[in-house]
Design a protein around this motif. Structure first.
Motif, PDB file in Angstrom:
ATOM      1  N   SER A 179       0.858  -1.192   0.000  1.00 30.06           N
ATOM      2  CA  SER A 179       0.000   0.000   0.000  1.00 30.06           C
ATOM      3  C   SER A 179       0.888   1.233   0.000  1.00 30.06           C
ATOM      4  O   SER A 179       2.102   1.126   0.171  1.00 30.06           O
ATOM      5  N   ALA A 180       0.244   2.387  -0.116  1.00 30.53           N
ATOM      6  CA  ALA A 180       0.975   3.653  -0.031  1.00 30.53           C
ATOM      7  C   ALA A 180       1.430   3.884   1.411  1.00 30.53           C
ATOM      8  O   ALA A 180       0.801   3.400   2.354  1.00 30.53           O
TER       9      ALA A 180
ATOM     10  N   THR B 189      -2.381   8.289   0.715  1.00 28.53           N
ATOM     11  CA  THR B 189      -3.569   8.345  -0.156  1.00 28.53           C
ATOM     12  C   THR B 189      -4.497   9.484   0.288  1.00 28.53           C
ATOM     13  O   THR B 189      -4.995  10.246  -0.547  1.00 28.53           O
TER      14      THR B 189
ATOM     15  N   GLU C 213       1.311   4.101  -4.117  1.00 33.80           N
ATOM     16  CA  GLU C 213       1.781   2.709  -4.052  1.00 33.80           C
ATOM     17  C   GLU C 213       3.057   2.523  -4.879  1.00 33.80           C
ATOM     18  O   GLU C 213       3.876   1.663  -4.570  1.00 33.80           O
TER      19      GLU C 213
ATOM     20  N   PHE D 184      -3.532  -1.809  -5.252  1.00 37.54           N
ATOM     21  CA  PHE D 184      -4.632  -0.824  -5.335  1.00 37.54           C
ATOM     22  C   PHE D 184      -4.838  -0.279  -6.745  1.00 37.54           C
ATOM     23  O   PHE D 184      -5.613   0.631  -6.937  1.00 37.54           O
TER      24      PHE D 184
ATOM     25  N   ARG E  41     -10.851   2.326  -1.852  1.00 38.69           N
ATOM     26  CA  ARG E  41     -10.027   2.418  -0.636  1.00 38.69           C
ATOM     27  C   ARG E  41      -9.811   1.027  -0.039  1.00 38.69           C
ATOM     28  O   ARG E  41     -10.736   0.236   0.058  1.00 38.69           O
ATOM     29  N   GLY E  42      -8.596   0.773   0.344  1.00 41.71           N
ATOM     30  CA  GLY E  42      -8.267  -0.535   0.922  1.00 41.71           C
ATOM     31  C   GLY E  42      -8.000  -1.606  -0.127  1.00 41.71           C
ATOM     32  O   GLY E  42      -7.815  -2.786   0.211  1.00 41.71           O
ATOM     33  N   GLY E  43      -7.952  -1.211  -1.407  1.00 39.85           N
ATOM     34  CA  GLY E  43      -7.936  -2.187  -2.501  1.00 39.85           C
ATOM     35  C   GLY E  43      -6.651  -2.971  -2.687  1.00 39.85           C
ATOM     36  O   GLY E  43      -6.624  -3.925  -3.466  1.00 39.85           O
ATOM     37  N   SER E  44      -5.575  -2.630  -1.957  1.00 34.24           N
ATOM     38  CA  SER E  44      -4.340  -3.420  -2.114  1.00 34.24           C
ATOM     39  C   SER E  44      -4.541  -4.871  -1.664  1.00 34.24           C
ATOM     40  O   SER E  44      -3.882  -5.774  -2.174  1.00 34.24           O
TER      41      SER E  44
HETATM   42  N1  ASP Z   1      -3.590   3.252  -0.304  1.00 37.42           N
HETATM   43  C1  ASP Z   1      -4.957   2.879  -0.572  1.00 37.42           C
HETATM   44  C2  ASP Z   1      -5.846   3.384   0.550  1.00 37.42           C
HETATM   45  O1  ASP Z   1      -5.376   4.062   1.456  1.00 37.42           O
HETATM   46  C3  ASP Z   1      -5.120   1.400  -0.792  1.00 37.42           C
HETATM   47  C4  ASP Z   1      -4.785   0.508   0.376  1.00 37.42           C
HETATM   48  O2  ASP Z   1      -4.227   0.968   1.369  1.00 37.42           O
HETATM   49  O3  ASP Z   1      -5.074  -0.681   0.294  1.00 37.42           O
HETATM   50  O4  ASP Z   1      -7.027   3.139   0.527  1.00 37.42           O
END
Ligand code: ASP
Ligand code: ADP
Ligand code: MG
Length: 407
Positions: A41-42, A47, A74, A136, A150-153
């Motif tokens: 992830s970033a 993000t 990322e 992501f 969001r959260g897609g990693s």
């Molecule tokens: N960096 C993106 C987010 O903050 C993806 C991730 O963290 O999975 O949503």
């Protein structure tokens, strides 16, 4: 030689020292004789910062440009991690989502992975490289960059595990596994050793952001067991996998409580109660790719009714701009938005066909004087929409009421 997919979340790569720590963990897995693909992830809040930056330029940024911008977070962490591995004498190469063969549809900001072309990753693994993939993100058939929501990693990691038929998919984060509720909100939560895909999907879809819902969906579809564990310790973590039938038979309880504060409600007041009205309102929302959750229509006496539904707070502006003109065109009196809400859910496959859970939930909430605005259910979930101010109290009281402190 086993193939392991590891995913490290934003807090696990938040600064240079943490990136070095992740590099040590990956180098260890590699030294133990595994092939490793690591998804990152970033860094930290990158993000959020990129979103904020874009909004300073334009209140509603152009979607294509926005996704390219977000994908850079990322890319930064993947290159730094590859450098850190190089310093440890461990050969590594970083790939963007596009280079890693992640192909998506063109729904910017919430794209879905359509297929994974694993050729490049396999060729890098054959050169004995650790492959670091920027999570992501993906690429459309037109070579435009997309992001996965969001959260897609997490979803990148599970899709790669499925596409590469990996032996293991490990999601490393800042908690030691899946708990009976968000451990940051509730004291004395219990860590689960394992949880079925179905329950985890309900938890994640209703706000437990420890894993991206689409990652759980893909895990179930391709039968990829997913380990969720801490990147800061070696404690065992939680396995998300098929629920064994034995467990289902003996289990008769709530597994967890989820909460979601990204909730808004729209009420269309005074619309005609006749066939086709719901279609007129919801079709344009679906075309705009806005997902609508709870829908309630009042029973009408005078052939005039009110229609209430929820969307995410992020989609509220877009949804209102679509619904207001449609409601006007069918004679609606007004559209009212409320963005001060939250959802609280109890989840458990043991609830199926067993009466009493809803009553117990409503009782617990009423004892805290928490007003329930809307209710929605699935076979294994009951969700109440409440005021956002009460969400912490609600999750805590439900955690106690369903005796989740000692599972
Ligand atoms: N960096 C993106 C987010 O903050 C993806 C991730 O963290 O999975 O949503
Ligand atoms: P990452 O950056 O590693 O992807 P996230 O912040 O997306 O991490 O997800 C981890 C967070 O999920 C935890 O810090 C925790 O606050 C939250 N969370 C919500 N519900 C749960 C739960 N039931 N079990 C564990 N963590 C949860
Ligand atoms: Mg996450």
């Amino acid at each position: 030689m086993a193939l392991i997919i590891q995913k490290y979340g934003g807090s696990s790569v938040a600064d240079a020292d943490k990136i070095k720590n992740v590099a040590l963990r990956i180098a260890k897995a590699k030294a133990e004789g595994n092939n490793v693909v690591a998804v990152v992830s970033a860094m930290g809040d990158t993000t959020d910062e990129l979103i904020h930056l874009a909004q300073q330029i334009s209140e509603y940024p152009e979607e294509r440009e926005f996704d390219v911008l977000l994908s850079t977070g990322e890319v930064i962490s993947s290159t730094l991690l590859a450098m850190a591995l190089g310093n440890l004498g461990c050969k590594a190469v970083s790939l963007t989502g596009a280079q890693a063969g992640i192909h998506t549809d063109s729904n910017y900001n919430r794209a879905r992975i359509l297929r994974v072309n694993t050729e490049r990753i396999i060729s890098e693994l054959n050169k004995d490289n650790v492959v670091i993939v920027a999570g992501f993100q993906g690429v459309t058939s037109n070579m435009d960059i997309t992001t996965l929501g969001r959260g897609g990693s997490d979803t990148t990691a599970v899709a790669l595990a499925a596409g590469l038929s990996a032996d293991m998919c490990q999601i490393y984060t800042d908690v030691e596994g899946i708990y009976t509720a968000d451990p940051r909100l509730v004291p004395h939560t219990s860590k689960l050793d394992r949880i079925g895909y179905e329950e985890m999907l309900e938890m994640a879809s209703y706000g437990a952001k420890v894993i991206h819902p689409r990652a759980v969906e893909l895990g179930e579809l391709y039968n990829v067991p997913i380990l969720v564990a801490s990147s800061f310790s070696d404690t065992p973590g939680t396995i998300i996998c098929k629920e064994a039938s034995m467990d289902m038979e003996v289990k008769n309880k709530v597994t967890g409580i989820a909460h979601d504060t990204n909730v808004a409600k729209i009420t269309v007041v005074g619309i005609p109660d006749r066939p086709g009205v719901a279609m007129t309102i919801f079709e344009p929302l679906a075309r705009a790719n806005i997902s609508v959750d709870t829908i309630v229509q009042n029973a009408s006496t005078e052939k005039i009714t009110d229609l209430t539904f929820t969307v995410t707070q992020d989609d509220l502006y877009k949804a209102m701009s679509i619904v207001e003109p449609v409601a006007n065109s069918i004679g609606g009196k007004q559209c009212v938005a409320d963005s001060t809400l939250a959802k609280v859910s109890i989840i458990g496959s043991g609830m199926q066909n067993t009466p009493g859970y809803a009553a117990r939930m409503f009782h617990a909430l009423s004892e805290q004087s928490i007003n329930i605005q809307l209710i929605t259910t699935s076979e294994i979930r009951i969700t109440c929409i409440i005021s956002r101010d009460s969400v912490k109290d609600a999750v805590q009281v439900l955690h106690r009421a369903f005796e989740l402190e000692s599972v």
